[in-house]
Design a protein around this motif. Structure first.
Motif, PDB file in Angstrom:
ATOM      1  N   TYR A 112       7.257   8.147  -8.592  1.00 27.41           N
ATOM      2  CA  TYR A 112       6.274   8.963  -7.867  1.00 27.41           C
ATOM      3  C   TYR A 112       5.262   7.997  -7.273  1.00 27.41           C
ATOM      4  CZ  TYR A 112       2.691  12.328  -6.698  1.00 27.41           C
ATOM      5  OH  TYR A 112       1.770  13.070  -6.024  1.00 27.41           O
ATOM      6  N   GLN A 113       5.094   8.060  -5.961  1.00 32.79           N
ATOM      7  CA  GLN A 113       4.178   7.155  -5.273  1.00 32.79           C
ATOM      8  C   GLN A 113       2.965   7.930  -4.786  1.00 32.79           C
ATOM      9  OE1 GLN A 113       6.499   5.319  -2.206  1.00 32.79           O
ATOM     10  NE2 GLN A 113       7.533   3.949  -3.626  1.00 32.79           N
ATOM     11  N   SER A 154      -7.198   3.864  -3.973  1.00 31.54           N
ATOM     12  CA  SER A 154      -8.068   2.792  -3.465  1.00 31.54           C
ATOM     13  C   SER A 154      -7.431   2.062  -2.291  1.00 31.54           C
ATOM     14  CB  SER A 154      -8.410   1.797  -4.570  1.00 31.54           C
ATOM     15  OG  SER A 154      -9.083   2.420  -5.620  1.00 31.54           O
ATOM     16  N   GLY A 155      -6.752   2.784  -1.428  1.00 27.31           N
ATOM     17  CA  GLY A 155      -6.158   2.193  -0.239  1.00 27.31           C
ATOM     18  C   GLY A 155      -4.866   1.448  -0.497  1.00 27.31           C
ATOM     19  N   LYS A 156      -4.355   1.513  -1.704  1.00 26.10           N
ATOM     20  CA  LYS A 156      -3.089   0.846  -2.032  1.00 26.10           C
ATOM     21  C   LYS A 156      -2.092   1.887  -2.513  1.00 26.10           C
ATOM     22  CE  LYS A 156      -5.206  -3.493  -3.314  1.00 26.10           C
ATOM     23  NZ  LYS A 156      -5.400  -4.484  -4.348  1.00 26.10           N
ATOM     24  N   ILE A 157      -0.840   1.632  -2.222  1.00 29.85           N
ATOM     25  CA  ILE A 157       0.215   2.531  -2.671  1.00 29.85           C
ATOM     26  C   ILE A 157       0.609   2.118  -4.083  1.00 29.85           C
ATOM     27  CG2 ILE A 157       2.573   3.303  -2.295  1.00 29.85           C
ATOM     28  CD1 ILE A 157       2.125   2.842   0.679  1.00 29.85           C
ATOM     29  N   ARG A 158       0.505   3.071  -4.999  1.00 32.37           N
ATOM     30  CA  ARG A 158       0.855   2.836  -6.402  1.00 32.37           C
ATOM     31  C   ARG A 158       2.113   3.627  -6.732  1.00 32.37           C
ATOM     32  NH1 ARG A 158      -2.652  -1.236  -7.993  1.00 32.37           N
ATOM     33  NH2 ARG A 158      -4.677  -0.763  -7.120  1.00 32.37           N
ATOM     34  N   LYS A 159       2.808   3.177  -7.757  1.00 28.76           N
ATOM     35  CA  LYS A 159       4.058   3.834  -8.150  1.00 28.76           C
ATOM     36  C   LYS A 159       4.077   3.954  -9.666  1.00 28.76           C
ATOM     37  CE  LYS A 159       7.896   2.350  -6.286  1.00 28.76           C
ATOM     38  NZ  LYS A 159       9.152   1.617  -5.983  1.00 28.76           N
ATOM     39  N   ILE A 160       4.423   5.145 -10.140  1.00 30.47           N
ATOM     40  CA  ILE A 160       4.652   5.336 -11.569  1.00 30.47           C
ATOM     41  C   ILE A 160       6.002   6.018 -11.733  1.00 30.47           C
ATOM     42  CG2 ILE A 160       2.216   5.451 -12.246  1.00 30.47           C
ATOM     43  CD1 ILE A 160       2.416   8.462 -12.328  1.00 30.47           C
ATOM     44  N   TYR A 161       6.615   5.795 -12.866  1.00 31.72           N
ATOM     45  CA  TYR A 161       7.921   6.379 -13.144  1.00 31.72           C
ATOM     46  C   TYR A 161       7.748   7.553 -14.096  1.00 31.72           C
ATOM     47  CZ  TYR A 161       9.972   2.477 -10.740  1.00 31.72           C
ATOM     48  OH  TYR A 161      10.315   1.584  -9.766  1.00 31.72           O
TER      49      TYR A 161
END
Length: 179
Positions: free
Chosen positions: A96-97, A101-108
């Motif tokens: 899930y993206q 804070s202006g950055k693309i983060r990803k968690i599973y």
């Protein structure tokens, strides 16, 4: 017995060194200063101002320390709330993206959790440098105290309402219209 000051005044008056008006003014001045108190001492006034300034600085310092303690206590409460309400997402394979804070983060996440996050049934919150899943009610409580910790809280979409019937559905649209 007569006051020595009065005797001195009498002698000065006899000698012609002072006048009765001057003696009356001196007596009046003496009575006035006794009523008002002594003239303010500049050193004492400076000391009083320094003490007052120090007391103001101490109050401001104490207020800052109190605010800092309250912020730490609130952060500890939020941490405890997140840790007690977070959902286990170990073994999740669906990515899930989101933007933080202006950055693309990803968690599973597990696929079911990912769908719930998209629908708004779960929320993503920040816990230190990590992200955790919590129920939306918990995320709202967290947002009331510190909105920067809530990263993703999608509004739960209501079921689609039935479309209103088209009043012109019974009328055919001609194909040969020219504009």
């Amino acid at each position: 017995m007569a006051n020595p000051l009065n005797q001195l005044q009498a002698q000065l008056l006899k000698a012609g060194l002072v006048k009765t008006d001057q003696l009356k003014k001196a007596a009046q001045h003496k009575r006035d200063t006794a009523r008002r108190g002594p003239a303010p001492d500049p050193a004492a006034e400076q000391l009083r101002q320094a003490q007052q300034h120090k007391a103001e600085r101490d109050r401001a310092h104490n207020r800052q320390q109190q605010e800092q303690r309250e912020r730490k206590a609130q952060a500890a409460q939020l941490r405890q709330l997140i840790e007690s309400q977070r959902l286990d997402r170990k073994g999740g394979e669906a990515a899930y993206q989101f933007v933080e804070s202006g950055k693309i983060r990803k968690i599973y996440l597990h696929e079911a959790q990912r769908v719930q996050v998209v629908k708004g049934a779960l929320a993503v919150v920040r816990l230190g440098r990590n992200f955790e899943l919590v129920p939306p009610a918990t995320a709202q409580k967290i947002a009331e105290r510190d909105p920067t910790l809530v990263v993703v809280l999608n509004a739960e979409s209501p079921p689609p309402a039935e479309a209103a019937p088209d009043p012109y559905a019974d009328y055919p649209v001609p194909d040969d219209l020219m504009w």
